[in-house]
Motif scaffolding. Structure first.
Motif, PDB file in Angstrom:
ATOM      1  N   UNK A  55      -2.622   7.703  19.907  1.00 17.31           N
ATOM      2  CA  UNK A  55      -1.196   7.901  19.975  1.00 17.31           C
ATOM      3  C   UNK A  55       0.131   7.719  20.034  1.00 17.31           C
ATOM      4  N   UNK A  56       0.235   7.355  20.996  1.00 18.30           N
ATOM      5  CA  UNK A  56       1.288   7.035  21.532  1.00 18.30           C
ATOM      6  C   UNK A  56       1.700   5.556  21.135  1.00 18.30           C
ATOM      7  N   UNK A  57       0.356   4.694  21.532  1.00 16.80           N
ATOM      8  CA  UNK A  57       0.280   3.038  21.742  1.00 16.80           C
ATOM      9  C   UNK A  57       0.280   2.638  19.988  1.00 16.80           C
ATOM     10  N   UNK A  58      -0.369   3.493  19.095  1.00 15.69           N
ATOM     11  CA  UNK A  58      -0.484   3.085  18.106  1.00 15.69           C
ATOM     12  C   UNK A  58       1.009   3.469  17.121  1.00 15.69           C
ATOM     13  N   UNK A  59       1.563   4.365  17.439  1.00 13.24           N
ATOM     14  CA  UNK A  59       2.698   4.726  16.616  1.00 13.24           C
ATOM     15  C   UNK A  59       3.774   3.463  17.109  1.00 13.24           C
ATOM     16  N   UNK A  60       4.048   3.403  18.867  1.00 10.75           N
ATOM     17  CA  UNK A  60       4.537   1.628  19.544  1.00 10.75           C
ATOM     18  C   UNK A  60       4.297  -0.049  18.500  1.00 10.75           C
ATOM     19  N   UNK A  61       2.529  -0.005  18.329  1.00 10.84           N
ATOM     20  CA  UNK A  61       2.472  -0.607  17.768  1.00 10.84           C
ATOM     21  C   UNK A  61       3.036  -0.516  15.936  1.00 10.84           C
ATOM     22  N   UNK A  62       2.708   0.024  15.578  1.00 12.21           N
ATOM     23  CA  UNK A  62       3.668  -0.210  13.777  1.00 12.21           C
ATOM     24  C   UNK A  62       5.362  -0.072  14.127  1.00 12.21           C
ATOM     25  N   UNK A  63       5.641   0.174  15.102  1.00 13.93           N
ATOM     26  CA  UNK A  63       7.100   0.518  15.683  1.00 13.93           C
ATOM     27  C   UNK A  63       7.782  -1.238  15.337  1.00 13.93           C
ATOM     28  N   UNK A  64       6.371  -1.592  16.572  1.00 13.20           N
ATOM     29  CA  UNK A  64       6.815  -3.159  16.938  1.00 13.20           C
ATOM     30  C   UNK A  64       6.556  -3.882  14.561  1.00 13.20           C
ATOM     31  N   UNK A 101       8.051  -7.236  10.908  1.00 10.83           N
ATOM     32  CA  UNK A 101       7.633  -6.909   9.118  1.00 10.83           C
ATOM     33  C   UNK A 101       8.999  -7.404   8.612  1.00 10.83           C
ATOM     34  N   UNK A 102      10.240  -7.025   8.907  1.00  8.98           N
ATOM     35  CA  UNK A 102      11.669  -6.687   8.411  1.00  8.98           C
ATOM     36  C   UNK A 102      12.633  -7.852   9.188  1.00  8.98           C
ATOM     37  N   UNK A 103      12.784  -8.467  10.077  1.00 15.20           N
ATOM     38  CA  UNK A 103      13.039  -9.231  10.849  1.00 15.20           C
ATOM     39  C   UNK A 103      12.820 -10.547   9.833  1.00 15.20           C
ATOM     40  N   UNK A 125      15.560  -8.726   7.073  1.00 16.45           N
ATOM     41  CA  UNK A 125      16.742  -7.036   6.118  1.00 16.45           C
ATOM     42  C   UNK A 125      17.116  -6.912   7.394  1.00 16.45           C
ATOM     43  N   UNK A 126      18.821  -6.334   7.046  1.00 14.90           N
ATOM     44  CA  UNK A 126      19.648  -5.030   8.303  1.00 14.90           C
ATOM     45  C   UNK A 126      19.869  -4.827   7.968  1.00 14.90           C
ATOM     46  N   UNK A 127      20.035  -3.351   8.176  1.00  9.30           N
ATOM     47  CA  UNK A 127      20.644  -2.078   7.688  1.00  9.30           C
ATOM     48  C   UNK A 127      21.832  -1.482   7.837  1.00  9.30           C
ATOM     49  N   UNK A 128      22.179  -2.192   8.212  1.00  6.68           N
ATOM     50  CA  UNK A 128      24.114  -2.422   8.570  1.00  6.68           C
ATOM     51  C   UNK A 128      24.612  -2.927   7.295  1.00  6.68           C
ATOM     52  N   UNK A 129      25.728  -2.219   7.253  1.00  7.65           N
ATOM     53  CA  UNK A 129      26.858  -2.622   6.435  1.00  7.65           C
ATOM     54  C   UNK A 129      27.189  -0.754   5.334  1.00  7.65           C
ATOM     55  N   UNK A 137      14.660  -2.017  -1.268  1.00  6.89           N
ATOM     56  CA  UNK A 137      14.193  -3.572  -1.222  1.00  6.89           C
ATOM     57  C   UNK A 137      13.231  -3.360   0.042  1.00  6.89           C
ATOM     58  N   UNK A 138      12.981  -2.810   1.290  1.00  4.12           N
ATOM     59  CA  UNK A 138      13.045  -2.072   2.403  1.00  4.12           C
ATOM     60  C   UNK A 138      10.878  -2.030   1.143  1.00  4.12           C
ATOM     61  N   UNK A 139      12.028  -0.820   1.454  1.00  2.00           N
ATOM     62  CA  UNK A 139      10.224   0.298   0.626  1.00  2.00           C
ATOM     63  C   UNK A 139       9.763  -0.278  -0.229  1.00  2.00           C
ATOM     64  N   UNK A 140       9.976  -1.265  -1.525  1.00  2.86           N
ATOM     65  CA  UNK A 140       9.463  -2.091  -2.912  1.00  2.86           C
ATOM     66  C   UNK A 140       8.690  -3.023  -1.965  1.00  2.86           C
ATOM     67  N   UNK A 141       9.094  -4.217  -1.015  1.00  5.21           N
ATOM     68  CA  UNK A 141       8.277  -4.435  -0.632  1.00  5.21           C
ATOM     69  C   UNK A 141       7.460  -3.992   0.804  1.00  5.21           C
TER      70      UNK A 141
END
Length: 150
Positions: free
Chosen positions: A90-99, A104-106, A110-114, A125-129
């Protein structure tokens, strides 16, 4: 709180000590958690089916039924729900998904600042993508067996 932490860290060693068999089989609860579950499941099955054959009256006892049910359930969790167990895949799966999400966003810049309005627009836009991602193809087919990403 300290008592709760100690209680949650128990893996059967207290029962083995109370039954005065820790010295003999205590090593079995000091293994890696998944290895210990498999070992105890096998031992429980062996004892259960031996008793079914040789000592039917023992199998009918509530303690025996509970032991068998618990061993079967722990194996079910290990195989079907490893994320519900400590230090499993589960921990590995979570880490791989986050990475993979970060990558994906990089790639899509996508930048979530502003300011707040800009952040909300980027999240939509991120969710739609993400919704458009083809989830019928398994991540292992795209990334290989090393990836456990969902």
């Amino acid at each position: 709180m300290e008592y709760c932490k100690r209680l949650c860290a128990q893996r059967g060693d207290q029962v083995l000590q109370e039954r005065r068999c820790f010295d003999e089989i205590g090593w079995s609860v000091e293994l890696e958690f998944d290895q210990s579950i498999l070992l105890w499941h096998i031992a429980t099955d062996l004892c259960y089916y031996y008793d079914v054959e040789k000592k039917q009256v023992i199998v009918e006892r509530p303690e025996c039924k509970v032991s068998k049910a618990l061993a079967d359930y722990m194996l079910h969790l290990l195989i079907n729900c490893p994320f519900m167990l400590p230090s499993g895949i589960g921990k590995i799966r979570f880490q791989d998904t986050c990475a993979e999400a970060i990558e994906f966003f990089q790639e899509r810049k996508f930048f979530m600042e502003g300011d707040l309005d800009q952040t909300k627009k980027l999240r939509v836009k991120a969710c739609t993508t993400l919704i458009k991602v083809n989830t019928k193809i398994k991540p292992s087919e795209v990334k290989g067996d090393r990836s456990k990403s969902v």
